[in-house]
Design an enzyme around this catalytic site. Structure first.
Site, PDB file in Angstrom:
ATOM      1  N   HIS A 186       0.820  -1.215   0.000  1.00 28.03           N
ATOM      2  CA  HIS A 186       0.000   0.000   0.000  1.00 28.03           C
ATOM      3  C   HIS A 186       0.854   1.265   0.000  1.00 28.03           C
ATOM      4  CE1 HIS A 186      -4.013   1.920   0.937  1.00 28.03           C
ATOM      5  NE2 HIS A 186      -4.302   0.976   0.055  1.00 28.03           N
ATOM      6  N   LYS A 254     -13.083   8.248  18.005  1.00 26.95           N
ATOM      7  CA  LYS A 254     -12.669   7.637  16.727  1.00 26.95           C
ATOM      8  C   LYS A 254     -13.315   6.267  16.605  1.00 26.95           C
ATOM      9  CE  LYS A 254      -9.487   9.781  14.142  1.00 26.95           C
ATOM     10  NZ  LYS A 254      -8.050   9.981  14.156  1.00 26.95           N
ATOM     11  N   MET A 256     -12.783   2.846  14.928  1.00 23.73           N
ATOM     12  CA  MET A 256     -11.695   2.143  14.240  1.00 23.73           C
ATOM     13  C   MET A 256     -12.219   1.310  13.066  1.00 23.73           C
ATOM     14  SD  MET A 256      -9.303   3.399  15.677  1.00 23.73           S
ATOM     15  CE  MET A 256      -8.845   4.255  17.156  1.00 23.73           C
ATOM     16  N   GLY A 257     -11.437   1.333  11.976  1.00 23.15           N
ATOM     17  CA  GLY A 257     -11.868   0.610  10.780  1.00 23.15           C
ATOM     18  C   GLY A 257     -12.573   1.514   9.784  1.00 23.15           C
ATOM     19  N   PHE A 258     -12.632   2.808  10.103  1.00 19.02           N
ATOM     20  CA  PHE A 258     -13.251   3.777   9.187  1.00 19.02           C
ATOM     21  C   PHE A 258     -12.282   4.908   8.851  1.00 19.02           C
ATOM     22  CE2 PHE A 258     -16.836   1.614  10.901  1.00 19.02           C
ATOM     23  CZ  PHE A 258     -17.729   1.557   9.842  1.00 19.02           C
ATOM     24  N   HIS A 260      -9.648   7.013   5.947  1.00 22.62           N
ATOM     25  CA  HIS A 260      -8.356   6.684   5.343  1.00 22.62           C
ATOM     26  C   HIS A 260      -7.559   7.940   5.051  1.00 22.62           C
ATOM     27  CE1 HIS A 260      -5.336   4.840   2.751  1.00 22.62           C
ATOM     28  NE2 HIS A 260      -5.637   3.752   3.432  1.00 22.62           N
ATOM     29  N   ARG A 269     -10.480  -2.269  -1.124  1.00 20.71           N
ATOM     30  CA  ARG A 269     -10.335  -3.578  -0.485  1.00 20.71           C
ATOM     31  C   ARG A 269     -11.574  -3.949   0.321  1.00 20.71           C
ATOM     32  NH1 ARG A 269      -4.773  -1.763   2.240  1.00 20.71           N
ATOM     33  NH2 ARG A 269      -6.184  -0.007   2.672  1.00 20.71           N
ATOM     34  N   ASP A 311      -9.666  -2.677   7.056  1.00 21.88           N
ATOM     35  CA  ASP A 311      -9.687  -3.402   8.327  1.00 21.88           C
ATOM     36  C   ASP A 311     -11.068  -3.793   8.823  1.00 21.88           C
ATOM     37  OD1 ASP A 311      -6.962  -3.637   8.811  1.00 21.88           O
ATOM     38  OD2 ASP A 311      -6.821  -1.615   9.636  1.00 21.88           O
ATOM     39  N   ARG A 336       2.044  -8.104   4.660  1.00 26.38           N
ATOM     40  CA  ARG A 336       2.687  -6.840   4.308  1.00 26.38           C
ATOM     41  C   ARG A 336       4.200  -6.947   4.253  1.00 26.38           C
ATOM     42  NH1 ARG A 336       0.643  -1.635   4.244  1.00 26.38           N
ATOM     43  NH2 ARG A 336      -1.157  -2.722   3.365  1.00 26.38           N
ATOM     44  N   ARG A 355      15.899  12.402   5.426  1.00 27.76           N
ATOM     45  CA  ARG A 355      16.176  13.271   6.561  1.00 27.76           C
ATOM     46  C   ARG A 355      15.496  14.610   6.286  1.00 27.76           C
ATOM     47  NH1 ARG A 355      16.613  17.346   9.850  1.00 27.76           N
ATOM     48  NH2 ARG A 355      18.340  17.260  11.346  1.00 27.76           N
TER      49      ARG A 355
HETATM   50  C1  LIG Z   1      -4.966  -0.696   6.799  1.00 32.33           C
HETATM   51  C2  LIG Z   1      -4.962   0.640   7.456  1.00 32.33           C
HETATM   52  O1  LIG Z   1      -4.026   1.006   8.119  1.00 32.33           O
HETATM   53  S1  LIG Z   1      -6.287   1.623   7.156  1.00 32.33           S
HETATM   54  C3  LIG Z   1      -6.362   2.733   8.524  1.00 32.33           C
HETATM   55  C4  LIG Z   1      -6.749   2.013   9.767  1.00 32.33           C
HETATM   56  N1  LIG Z   1      -6.997   2.955  10.846  1.00 32.33           N
HETATM   57  C5  LIG Z   1      -8.224   3.157  11.368  1.00 32.33           C
HETATM   58  O2  LIG Z   1      -9.214   2.555  10.967  1.00 32.33           O
HETATM   59  C6  LIG Z   1      -8.307   4.119  12.501  1.00 32.33           C
HETATM   60  C7  LIG Z   1      -9.498   5.067  12.377  1.00 32.33           C
HETATM   61  N2  LIG Z   1      -9.286   6.039  11.344  1.00 32.33           N
HETATM   62  C8  LIG Z   1      -8.503   7.122  11.535  1.00 32.33           C
HETATM   63  O3  LIG Z   1      -8.013   7.374  12.638  1.00 32.33           O
HETATM   64  C9  LIG Z   1      -8.232   8.037  10.369  1.00 32.33           C
HETATM   65  O4  LIG Z   1      -9.318   7.999   9.471  1.00 32.33           O
HETATM   66  C10 LIG Z   1      -6.920   7.698   9.643  1.00 32.33           C
HETATM   67  C11 LIG Z   1      -5.757   7.606  10.638  1.00 32.33           C
HETATM   68  C12 LIG Z   1      -7.036   6.353   8.929  1.00 32.33           C
HETATM   69  C13 LIG Z   1      -6.644   8.765   8.610  1.00 32.33           C
HETATM   70  O5  LIG Z   1      -6.384   9.946   9.314  1.00 32.33           O
HETATM   71  P1  LIG Z   1      -6.511  11.390   8.636  1.00 32.33           P
HETATM   72  O6  LIG Z   1      -6.031  11.336   7.242  1.00 32.33           O
HETATM   73  O7  LIG Z   1      -5.855  12.335   9.555  1.00 32.33           O
HETATM   74  O8  LIG Z   1      -8.079  11.602   8.672  1.00 32.33           O
HETATM   75  P2  LIG Z   1      -8.925  12.724   7.932  1.00 32.33           P
HETATM   76  O9  LIG Z   1      -8.079  13.894   7.604  1.00 32.33           O
HETATM   77  O10 LIG Z   1      -9.656  12.071   6.826  1.00 32.33           O
HETATM   78  O11 LIG Z   1      -9.974  13.137   9.040  1.00 32.33           O
HETATM   79  C14 LIG Z   1     -10.985  14.068   8.736  1.00 32.33           C
HETATM   80  C15 LIG Z   1     -11.900  14.213   9.914  1.00 32.33           C
HETATM   81  O12 LIG Z   1     -12.624  12.979  10.083  1.00 32.33           O
HETATM   82  C16 LIG Z   1     -12.421  12.486  11.394  1.00 32.33           C
HETATM   83  N3  LIG Z   1     -12.258  11.063  11.322  1.00 32.33           N
HETATM   84  C17 LIG Z   1     -11.424  10.401  10.476  1.00 32.33           C
HETATM   85  N4  LIG Z   1     -11.532   9.087  10.698  1.00 32.33           N
HETATM   86  C18 LIG Z   1     -12.432   8.925  11.693  1.00 32.33           C
HETATM   87  C19 LIG Z   1     -12.948   7.804  12.357  1.00 32.33           C
HETATM   88  N5  LIG Z   1     -12.533   6.579  12.052  1.00 32.33           N
HETATM   89  N6  LIG Z   1     -13.862   7.991  13.320  1.00 32.33           N
HETATM   90  C20 LIG Z   1     -14.293   9.214  13.648  1.00 32.33           C
HETATM   91  N7  LIG Z   1     -13.822  10.331  13.040  1.00 32.33           N
HETATM   92  C21 LIG Z   1     -12.916  10.180  12.091  1.00 32.33           C
HETATM   93  C22 LIG Z   1     -11.122  13.121  11.850  1.00 32.33           C
HETATM   94  O13 LIG Z   1     -11.046  13.172  13.273  1.00 32.33           O
HETATM   95  C23 LIG Z   1     -11.185  14.477  11.217  1.00 32.33           C
HETATM   96  O14 LIG Z   1     -12.033  15.319  11.992  1.00 32.33           O
HETATM   97  P3  LIG Z   1     -11.598  16.829  12.344  1.00 32.33           P
HETATM   98  O15 LIG Z   1     -11.430  17.494  11.001  1.00 32.33           O
HETATM   99  O16 LIG Z   1     -12.717  17.290  13.176  1.00 32.33           O
HETATM  100  O17 LIG Z   1     -10.302  16.665  13.088  1.00 32.33           O
HETATM  101  O1  LIG Z   2      -2.177   3.525   3.331  1.00 30.63           O
HETATM  102  C1  LIG Z   2      -2.380   3.724   4.538  1.00 30.63           C
HETATM  103  O2  LIG Z   2      -2.195   4.827   5.105  1.00 30.63           O
HETATM  104  C2  LIG Z   2      -2.874   2.643   5.409  1.00 30.63           C
HETATM  105  C3  LIG Z   2      -3.360   1.445   4.667  1.00 30.63           C
HETATM  106  O3  LIG Z   2      -4.477   1.392   4.192  1.00 30.63           O
HETATM  107  C4  LIG Z   2      -2.442   0.327   4.493  1.00 30.63           C
HETATM  108  O4  LIG Z   2      -1.257   0.419   4.853  1.00 30.63           O
HETATM  109  O5  LIG Z   2      -2.874  -0.720   3.960  1.00 30.63           O
END
Ligand SMILES: CC(=O)SCCNC(=O)CCNC(=O)[C@H](O)C(C)(C)COP(=O)(O)OP(=O)(O)OC[C@H]1O[C@@H](n2cnc3c(N)ncnc32)[C@H](O)[C@@H]1OP(=O)(O)O
Ligand SMILES: O=C([O-])CC(=O)C(=O)O
Length: 375
Positions: A186, A254, A256-258, A260, A269, A311, A336, A355
């Site tokens: 990814h 937050k 989780m699972g929502f 990106h 996916r 996720d 991964r 850096r």
């Molecule tokens: C395979 C993977 O790694 S996929 C990612 C897995 N992680 C998760 O599911 C954790 C939950 N999700 C998140 O924390 C985030 O959506 C991330 C880390 C994936 C992306 O983070 P960012 O790019 O910073 O999010 P983004 O800029 O889209 O957020 C916009 C707004 O939506 C909110 N938001 C984003 N995701 C969520 C969520 N899952 N639940 C509630 N609110 C959310 C943010 O808090 C933000 O609000 P604000 O403007 O009031 O601060």
């Molecule tokens: O691209 C990202 O930030 C997280 C993700 O979905 C992954 O690593 O599969």
């Protein structure tokens, strides 16, 4: 969901290097590995074919695939010293810590002496990770020393076999195969970027992968599949899930699972793993967890225009296959490691130490007061 802000915190939208491995969200919500759509790969390939594609640049022929699978099969055994270390890790340790230690210990025993060995060491990690996690899990939880050198045809089948002491059925082996394909690569996500930063110092592969595991562990990244499971199993009906989610959103928690960091409308996916989760729900006769998950998806989109990432439906899918929740994120590692290692190779092939600079926000220059005068 609004357009992603380019720049600012988290280096969002900044181009931090080049890759020929994958594109994320290039045409809206697409994901490609070396030019192939992930949906196409998930429908038509085995995970080992995709691992080969990621490492070698092209899909294998039948003979190449058979060869590659043979190589990986031959690397499933664990050295005695690693088994002894795994046996000393307590049952209540976090399995991602076990993966990190397992990787690091293997680096002590079979370290990468020169970059010429990089592909061999990457194959070794790909073959050994399922053995590492299952050896520890079965020893610490069931008190048995399992045989890790199974004759299972696939990595996913090998994992499920060691976990349960019996060969998985075709459906479960197929879901593992798809899941490992979806998680394989990814672009510059946090864990991959960790691996590349480490590689840029000309460090060894085991250090790069150990660091990447640490980054993947967090709930904002790979740890979200576990966290999503902990969320959905709290609800006994879709209505309860809706009520509780609305409360969480109100409290700005937050979910989780929502969401990106790159995709803005959907994660490609999700539709794939969701279909398999639905099939598995029918297979086990579930009428709670899957409908609860679907309602969570509806509520999050309706209320916040937030969509399920890779996720979310992995949680129910793994659960229906009887995989313990705490092993969810290690499965992500088992997959991964292909993407991480391929990025390390890319970084090495055209390296400059990574850096960046920081914007200084601390105090102005000041004099050290003698310690006796500070108060
Ligand atoms: C395979 C993977 O790694 S996929 C990612 C897995 N992680 C998760 O599911 C954790 C939950 N999700 C998140 O924390 C985030 O959506 C991330 C880390 C994936 C992306 O983070 P960012 O790019 O910073 O999010 P983004 O800029 O889209 O957020 C916009 C707004 O939506 C909110 N938001 C984003 N995701 C969520 C969520 N899952 N639940 C509630 N609110 C959310 C943010 O808090 C933000 O609000 P604000 O403007 O009031 O601060
Ligand atoms: O691209 C990202 O930030 C997280 C993700 O979905 C992954 O690593 O599969």
């Amino acid at each position: 969901m609004a357009e992603k802000k380019v720049g600012g915190a988290g280096l969002r939208g900044q181009v931090a290097g080049k890759t020929a491995l994958s594109t994320v969200g290039k045409s809206g919500s697409g994901l490609t590995y070396r030019g192939y759509d992930v949906k196409d790969l998930a429908e038509n390939c085995e995970f080992e074919e995709v691992a080969y594609l990621i490492f070698y640049g092209e899909l294998p022929t039948k003979a190449q695939l058979a060869d590659y699978k043979g190589v990986l099969k031959g690397m499933r055994g664990l050295p005695q010293a690693l088994k002894e270390v795994l046996e000393r890790i307590p049952a209540d340790a976090h399995p991602m810590d076990v993966m990190r230690t397992g990787c690091s210990m293997l680096g002590n025993l079979e370290g990468e002496e020169s970059f010429d060995e990089q592909q061999d060491r990457a194959n070794r990690l790909l073959a050994a990770f399922p053995s590492i996690i299952c050896y520890w899990y079965r020893f610490s939880h069931d008190g048995v020393r399992i045989e890790t050198e199974t004759d299972d045809d696939s990595i996913g089948g090998h994992f499920l076999h060691m976990l349960r002491d019996e060969k998985p059925n075709d459906l479960h082996e197929q879901v593992m195969n798809v899941s490992l394909i979806l998680y394989a690569e990814h672009e510059f996500n946090a864990s991959t970027f960790t691996a590349r930063v480490c590689a840029s110092t000309l460090s060894d592969l085991f250090s790069c992968i150990t660091g990447a595991i640490g980054s993947l562990r967090g709930p904002l990244h790979g740890g979200a599949n576990e966290a999503a499971m902990e969320l959905i199993e709290r609800f006994s009906s879709p209505d309860e899930a809706e009520k509780e989610l609305l409360g969480m959103l109100e409290r700005k928690e937050k979910i989780m699972g929502f969401g990106h960091a790159v995709y803005t409308e959907s994660d490609p996916r999700n539709a794939i793993i969701k279909q398999w989760s639905e099939k598995l729900a029918a297979d086990v006769g579930d009428d709670v967890l899957y409908p609860v998950s679907v309602r969570c998806e509806e509520v999050m989109w309706r209320e916040k225009k937030l969509f399920c990432n890779a996720d979310f439906f992995h949680a129910s899918a793994y659960h229906f296959m009887g995989i313990p929740t705490k092993l969810f994120t290690p499965i992500f590692v088992m997959s991964r490691v292909t993407g991480w290692a391929a990025h390390v190779f890319e970084q090495r092939a055209d390296n400059r130490i990574i850096r960046p600079s920081a914007e200084y926000v601390g105090p102005e220059l000041r004099k050290v007061e003698p310690i006796a005068e500070r108060g």
